[in-house]
Design a protein around this motif. Structure first.
Motif, PDB file in Angstrom:
ATOM      1  N   ILE A   1      -8.159  12.530  -5.806  1.00  0.00           N
ATOM      2  CA  ILE A   1      -8.227  12.447  -7.258  1.00  0.00           C
ATOM      3  C   ILE A   1      -7.983  11.055  -7.806  1.00  0.00           C
ATOM      4  CG2 ILE A   1      -7.650  14.857  -7.682  1.00  0.00           C
ATOM      5  CD1 ILE A   1      -4.745  13.946  -8.112  1.00  0.00           C
ATOM      6  N   THR A   2      -7.626  10.105  -6.954  1.00  0.00           N
ATOM      7  CA  THR A   2      -7.338   8.786  -7.490  1.00  0.00           C
ATOM      8  C   THR A   2      -7.918   7.695  -6.622  1.00  0.00           C
ATOM      9  OG1 THR A   2      -5.277   8.632  -6.265  1.00  0.00           O
ATOM     10  CG2 THR A   2      -5.138   9.529  -8.497  1.00  0.00           C
ATOM     11  N   GLY A   3      -7.894   6.488  -7.176  1.00  0.00           N
ATOM     12  CA  GLY A   3      -8.188   5.290  -6.412  1.00  0.00           C
ATOM     13  C   GLY A   3      -9.596   5.203  -5.888  1.00  0.00           C
ATOM     14  N   MET A   4      -9.716   4.635  -4.686  1.00  0.00           N
ATOM     15  CA  MET A   4     -11.020   4.325  -4.124  1.00  0.00           C
ATOM     16  C   MET A   4     -11.783   5.560  -3.651  1.00  0.00           C
ATOM     17  SD  MET A   4      -9.998   2.550  -0.593  1.00  0.00           S
ATOM     18  CE  MET A   4      -8.347   2.859  -0.021  1.00  0.00           C
ATOM     19  N   PHE A   5     -11.177   6.718  -3.686  1.00  0.00           N
ATOM     20  CA  PHE A   5     -11.823   7.914  -3.189  1.00  0.00           C
ATOM     21  C   PHE A   5     -12.578   8.678  -4.271  1.00  0.00           C
ATOM     22  CE2 PHE A   5      -8.012   7.333  -0.481  1.00  0.00           C
ATOM     23  CZ  PHE A   5      -8.691   6.853   0.634  1.00  0.00           C
ATOM     24  N   LYS A   6     -12.579   8.173  -5.485  1.00  0.00           N
ATOM     25  CA  LYS A   6     -13.325   8.828  -6.562  1.00  0.00           C
ATOM     26  C   LYS A   6     -14.816   8.649  -6.313  1.00  0.00           C
ATOM     27  CE  LYS A   6     -10.048   7.779 -10.207  1.00  0.00           C
ATOM     28  NZ  LYS A   6      -9.832   6.957 -11.379  1.00  0.00           N
ATOM     29  N   PRO A   7     -15.612   9.579  -6.808  1.00  0.00           N
ATOM     30  CA  PRO A   7     -17.064   9.363  -6.745  1.00  0.00           C
ATOM     31  C   PRO A   7     -17.452   8.254  -7.715  1.00  0.00           C
ATOM     32  CG  PRO A   7     -16.565  11.320  -8.024  1.00  0.00           C
ATOM     33  CD  PRO A   7     -15.262  10.835  -7.451  1.00  0.00           C
ATOM     34  N   LYS A   8     -18.655   7.782  -7.595  1.00  0.00           N
ATOM     35  CA  LYS A   8     -19.173   6.797  -8.554  1.00  0.00           C
ATOM     36  C   LYS A   8     -19.263   7.474  -9.924  1.00  0.00           C
ATOM     37  CE  LYS A   8     -23.165   3.917  -9.483  1.00  0.00           C
ATOM     38  NZ  LYS A   8     -24.518   3.566  -9.128  1.00  0.00           N
ATOM     39  N   PRO A   9     -18.871   6.787 -10.995  1.00  0.00           N
ATOM     40  CA  PRO A   9     -18.999   7.416 -12.325  1.00  0.00           C
ATOM     41  C   PRO A   9     -20.455   7.762 -12.627  1.00  0.00           C
ATOM     42  CG  PRO A   9     -17.773   5.344 -12.468  1.00  0.00           C
ATOM     43  CD  PRO A   9     -18.325   5.424 -11.085  1.00  0.00           C
ATOM     44  N   ALA A  10     -20.656   8.941 -13.180  1.00  0.00           N
ATOM     45  CA  ALA A  10     -21.999   9.355 -13.593  1.00  0.00           C
ATOM     46  C   ALA A  10     -22.390   8.641 -14.884  1.00  0.00           C
ATOM     47  CB  ALA A  10     -22.050  10.860 -13.784  1.00  0.00           C
ATOM     48  N   TYR A  11     -21.376   8.364 -15.727  1.00  0.00           N
ATOM     49  CA  TYR A  11     -21.605   7.686 -17.001  1.00  0.00           C
ATOM     50  C   TYR A  11     -20.474   6.709 -17.254  1.00  0.00           C
ATOM     51  CZ  TYR A  11     -24.695  11.651 -17.556  1.00  0.00           C
ATOM     52  OH  TYR A  11     -25.666  12.592 -17.342  1.00  0.00           O
ATOM     53  N   GLN A  12     -20.804   5.624 -17.949  1.00  0.00           N
ATOM     54  CA  GLN A  12     -19.788   4.662 -18.370  1.00  0.00           C
ATOM     55  C   GLN A  12     -19.919   4.491 -19.877  1.00  0.00           C
ATOM     56  OE1 GLN A  12     -19.729   0.310 -17.268  1.00  0.00           O
ATOM     57  NE2 GLN A  12     -18.037   1.108 -16.014  1.00  0.00           N
ATOM     58  N   ILE A  13     -18.785   4.522 -20.550  1.00  0.00           N
ATOM     59  CA  ILE A  13     -18.767   4.408 -22.006  1.00  0.00           C
ATOM     60  C   ILE A  13     -18.050   3.113 -22.351  1.00  0.00           C
ATOM     61  CG2 ILE A  13     -18.102   5.529 -24.162  1.00  0.00           C
ATOM     62  CD1 ILE A  13     -17.933   8.173 -22.516  1.00  0.00           C
ATOM     63  N   SER A  14     -18.737   2.247 -23.096  1.00  0.00           N
ATOM     64  CA  SER A  14     -18.151   0.950 -23.437  1.00  0.00           C
ATOM     65  C   SER A  14     -18.586   0.548 -24.834  1.00  0.00           C
ATOM     66  CB  SER A  14     -18.578  -0.116 -22.423  1.00  0.00           C
ATOM     67  OG  SER A  14     -19.987  -0.245 -22.419  1.00  0.00           O
ATOM     68  N   GLY A  15     -17.854  -0.394 -25.390  1.00  0.00           N
ATOM     69  CA  GLY A  15     -18.155  -0.889 -26.728  1.00  0.00           C
ATOM     70  C   GLY A  15     -16.884  -1.192 -27.470  1.00  0.00           C
ATOM     71  N   ASP A  16     -16.950  -1.131 -28.771  1.00  0.00           N
ATOM     72  CA  ASP A  16     -15.805  -1.422 -29.639  1.00  0.00           C
ATOM     73  C   ASP A  16     -15.214  -0.095 -30.102  1.00  0.00           C
ATOM     74  OD1 ASP A  16     -14.004  -2.196 -31.555  1.00  0.00           O
ATOM     75  OD2 ASP A  16     -15.360  -3.608 -32.540  1.00  0.00           O
ATOM     76  N   PHE A  17     -14.184   0.369 -29.401  1.00  0.00           N
ATOM     77  CA  PHE A  17     -13.609   1.672 -29.706  1.00  0.00           C
ATOM     78  C   PHE A  17     -12.752   1.635 -30.965  1.00  0.00           C
ATOM     79  CE2 PHE A  17     -14.405   1.792 -25.129  1.00  0.00           C
ATOM     80  CZ  PHE A  17     -15.247   2.877 -25.082  1.00  0.00           C
ATOM     81  N   ILE A  18     -12.169   0.481 -31.270  1.00  0.00           N
ATOM     82  CA  ILE A  18     -11.361   0.371 -32.492  1.00  0.00           C
ATOM     83  C   ILE A  18     -12.253   0.573 -33.720  1.00  0.00           C
ATOM     84  CG2 ILE A  18      -9.890  -1.135 -33.881  1.00  0.00           C
ATOM     85  CD1 ILE A  18      -8.555  -0.141 -31.292  1.00  0.00           C
TER      86      ILE A  18
END
Length: 191
Positions: free
Chosen positions: A104-121
């Motif tokens: 469940i943690t660290g380098m053993f996670k699968p590759k993210p299916a989606y990445q969310i980025s931008g200006d969250f504030i």
């Protein structure tokens, strides 16, 4: 749009604007009690009142993280969203169950299916798939915004799971509402 009168602070009414028609799409209702196992946001279809997804906040986690269930808590966990630990700017990763990795943690996670980025504030961010294609855009809607009452515009690409995008938006809104409240407490304490 976040409901102006809410007992939980996590209540949204979602409308779909397609072909110039505005239709109710979903209702998101948060938990009244923030207790272990009770801190959930439930998403119901406006048309059928059926529970279509549940976000369950992971309480013991180094990073803000929410498990995502399709069809409610009695249904299958389809993935999870968590804030990325190391990044140049705030970023959230969305992982899907059954996509490899173990543990469940660290380098053993699968590759993210989606990445969310931008200006969250300022609540202006994009969702990209693992091929770096934009599959959803989210931005604040309206001239006047309050932390307790926000309006968003969410654009979802054809073929993208709109309920998954909605669930991710709710998790991010909740996370940054808490950060906004903490910042206000600090600023008031400094005065």
């Amino acid at each position: 749009r976040e409901r102006p009168l809410s007992f939980t602070g996590e209540d949204f009414d979602v409308a779909e604007l397609t072909e110039g028609k505005n239709r109710d799409f979903a209702r998101v209702r948060g938990a009244m009690l923030h207790l272990p196992g009770k801190d959930k946001m439930r998403i119901r279809s406006s048309r059928t009142n059926e529970e279509v997804a549940v976000l369950d906040r992971v309480l013991i986690s180094a990073l803000p993280s929410y498990d995502i269930y399709r069809g409610g808590m009695g249904a299958e966990k389809i993935g999870w969203i968590e804030k990325k630990l190391i990044a140049m700017t705030d970023t959230f990763d969305v992982y899907m169950e059954g996509k490899g990795g173990f543990g469940i943690t660290g380098m053993f996670k699968p590759k993210p299916a989606y990445q969310i980025s931008g200006d969250f504030i300022d609540r202006n961010f994009v969702v990209k798939n693992e091929d770096d294609q934009t599959v959803a855009k989210v931005k604040m809607d309206g001239l006047v915004q309050f932390d307790a009452w926000n309006h968003y515009q969410v654009q979802v690409a054809p073929g993208m799971d709109a309920v998954l995008v909605l669930a991710c938006c709710c998790a991010i809104d909740e996370e940054f509402d808490e950060e906004h409240q903490e910042r206000k407490r600090r600023e008031q304490g400094e005065e």
